[in-house]
Enzyme design. Sequence first.
Site, PDB file in Angstrom:
ATOM      1  N   ASP A 125       0.692  -1.111   0.065  1.00  0.00           N
ATOM      2  CA  ASP A 125      -0.135  -0.061  -0.090  1.00  0.00           C
ATOM      3  C   ASP A 125       0.966   1.047  -0.105  1.00  0.00           C
ATOM      4  O   ASP A 125       2.115   1.182   0.467  1.00  0.00           O
ATOM      5  CB  ASP A 125      -1.144   0.095   1.256  1.00  0.00           C
ATOM      6  CG  ASP A 125      -2.220  -0.752   0.844  1.00  0.00           C
ATOM      7  OD1 ASP A 125      -2.531  -1.054  -0.099  1.00  0.00           O
ATOM      8  OD2 ASP A 125      -2.579  -1.237   2.115  1.00  0.00           O
ATOM      9  N   ARG A 175      -1.877  -0.771  -8.537  1.00  0.00           N
ATOM     10  CA  ARG A 175      -3.258  -0.237  -8.156  1.00  0.00           C
ATOM     11  C   ARG A 175      -3.091   1.281  -8.301  1.00  0.00           C
ATOM     12  O   ARG A 175      -2.396   2.008  -7.572  1.00  0.00           O
ATOM     13  CB  ARG A 175      -3.604  -0.535  -6.852  1.00  0.00           C
ATOM     14  CG  ARG A 175      -4.743  -0.024  -6.389  1.00  0.00           C
ATOM     15  CD  ARG A 175      -4.913  -0.202  -4.911  1.00  0.00           C
ATOM     16  NE  ARG A 175      -5.116  -1.339  -4.293  1.00  0.00           N
ATOM     17  CZ  ARG A 175      -4.678  -1.737  -3.044  1.00  0.00           C
ATOM     18  NH1 ARG A 175      -4.230  -0.756  -2.263  1.00  0.00           N
ATOM     19  NH2 ARG A 175      -4.726  -3.153  -2.630  1.00  0.00           N
TER      20      ARG A 175
END
Length: 306
Positions: A125, A175
């Site tokens: 992330d 992402r």
Amino acid sequence: MSLFDRAVVATLPLVPRPLVRKFASRYIAGETLSDALDTIRDLNKTDIRATLDVLGEHISRIEQANGPRDAYLEALDAIRDSGVDSNVSVKLTQLGLAIDPEACYRNIEAIVSRAASYGMTVRLDMEDSTCTDPTLDVYRRLRREYDNVGIVLQSMLRRSLRDVKALAEYAPSVRVCKGIYVEPWEVAYQEDELVSRNFVSVLEAVIEAGGFAAIATHDERLVYEGLRVVEERQLDQSRYEFQMLLGVREELRDIIVRDGHPLRVYVPFGRQWYAYSMRRMRENPRVAGLVAKAVLGMGEERSRKG
């Protein structure tokens, strides 16, 4: 930031914990790994994949990283044993990125190695802009040995298009998201239109680099743009998927799946749900305002529009 949002942020500490929990329960799978696996099973029944996130972020001592590391190793074992369709997403500050980068690397390498042995992917992330370079450094280092590692790039950051081009040699799994952190003007676009335009540019750059595009958005305009890019480039489903957060825009999520596109839902769980919820609302006052309006019954129409 509106006066309403400012007022909400100022009074966050006064919000009763049960009220925060009531709001958060839709967006967090629960406190235990068992809760999260149950949620993932339900998603899998509707042809939706998952990515599991153990709640928690910054730590103050490197010894505190042992808990999150072991929780992820346990989660990987449970995913394998249960047979659910899920990978994991990890915030490196949980593992000591800001305290001891080398110890952090050992922790994430243990998770990535375990995942690789099970044929699973680990996505790093991306946090606020102070973490961007250190996170990308860890990603590059991992990619020297492992192929099962993905990264996140935020289209609000001015640097993201350059970053994806710099990662082209890895044909990266990225992402692409807008980003939620409050960042200064010199670092990040402040206008939503520019953030959205950059989202599409970064997405196209990922595809041009031969990478895997995880199109992470709840904005129907960007879903449309993602579908347009997928169709124009005739992308095989092994090259892309849509991603959404648990409990957000479920009607849009269902349409994407109904139309035959792969979709993955981000499933957070853990005992740090309260800190996670409060931190997110402080970091993005607009979210705090939406939460308050939802609690007061003022935000239903706006939430439907995204």
